[in-house]
Design an enzyme around this catalytic site. Structure first.
Site: not given
Ligand code: DGL
Length: 269
Positions: A82, A195
């Site tokens: 992440c 992302c």
């Protein structure tokens, strides 16, 4: 960071962590690179989306949660799959725990090395593009490249919705990616997927792009880094089978279960 030079870990346990389903794009590459590893995938979906939380909130959430996960699963290595978390909490995690951490941070360096038009865009959450970590990557590696930071408020949530079978309008996705396409004397030729959710929509991103660009997904590079840290692979060992899936909300997630099953199936075939 501590590594495992020359020490062969048989069936190492890897903990792969994200706020939701995005880290599955990294898990897929890890399963391909190290089929013998036991993978535990943890999605902190009770706190999703990370991109909407303040830095203080995220540090206060992720650092103690990681302590509980390390105690529960005794991983040999942790992957923070992440960008929103990695660009903020990696240094805190490394200070707090001795297990090696591999992070996921915007691939600005390779993008700027490869761009021919010298116009690169970085598509991430609002949190990731605001981070000092991301700004430092640009200062250190952009050189003469023009870097446009695009903080998307909705794309991670739209990706989760699409994976859960909801129908997402092309116009909603197109609106999120539009600021990446800078059309001046030179056009953007590379978009960094900063992302881990976004590669799950890659087909649609390609189709909806105003012109063709290279989309950089760092997942294969992260998997190579994981594999190097684990040391020589134990190619003779059978694949470890389906990764274990844990959602902090306690909800079941059939789409994610099917997806991780397909990763394990692919290497077993
Ligand atoms: N998958 C996460 C990332 O790579 C972000 C999604 C979120 O906002 O939680 O940044």
């Amino acid at each position: 960071m501590r590594g495992y030079d020359r020490q062969v870990l048989k069936n190492p346990t890897i903990l792969v962590f994200d706020s939701g389903l995005g880290g599955l794009t990294v898990l897929r590459e890890i399963v391909r690179a190290r089929p013998e590893a036991r993978n535990v995938y943890v999605a902190d979906d009770a706190y999703f989306p990370y991109g909407q939380h303040t830095e203080a909130e995220l540090i206060a959430r992720v650092v103690p949660l990681m302590g509980e996960l390390i105690a529960a699963h005794a991983p040999d290595l942790v992957v923070i799959a992440c960008n929103t978390a990695s660009t903020l909490v990696l240094s805190h995690l490394r200070a707090a725990y001795s297990v090696p951490f591999v992070g996921t941070v915007p691939a600005i360096k390779p993008a700027c090395e490869r761009s021919k038009t010298r116009h690169v865009s970085v598509l991430g959450t609002k949190g990731t593009v605001q981070r000092e970590y991301t700004r430092a990557l640009i200062r250190d590696f952009a050189h003469d490249c023009e870097v446009t930071l695009v903080g998307s408020p909705r794309l991670a949530s739209l990706t989760e919705a699409a994976l859960n079978g909801e129908s997402i309008a092309d116009a909603d996705i197109a609106a999120e990616i539009a600021p990446c396409f800078v059309d001046g004397e030179a056009r953007t030729d590379i978009v960094v997927l900063a992302c881990t959710h976004y590669p799950l929509l890659l087909n649609r991103l390609e189709r909806l792009a105003p012109w063709p660009v290279e989309w950089i997904d760092p997942a294969p590079a992260i998997a190579r880094r994981v594999s190097n840290l684990l040391g020589p692979d134990s190619a003779s060992l059978p694949p470890a089978g389906d990764p274990r899936l844990i959602f902090t909300s306690g909800r079941r997630h059939p789409a994610a279960e099917a997806l991780v099953h397909s990763f394990a199936d692919e290497v077993a075939a």
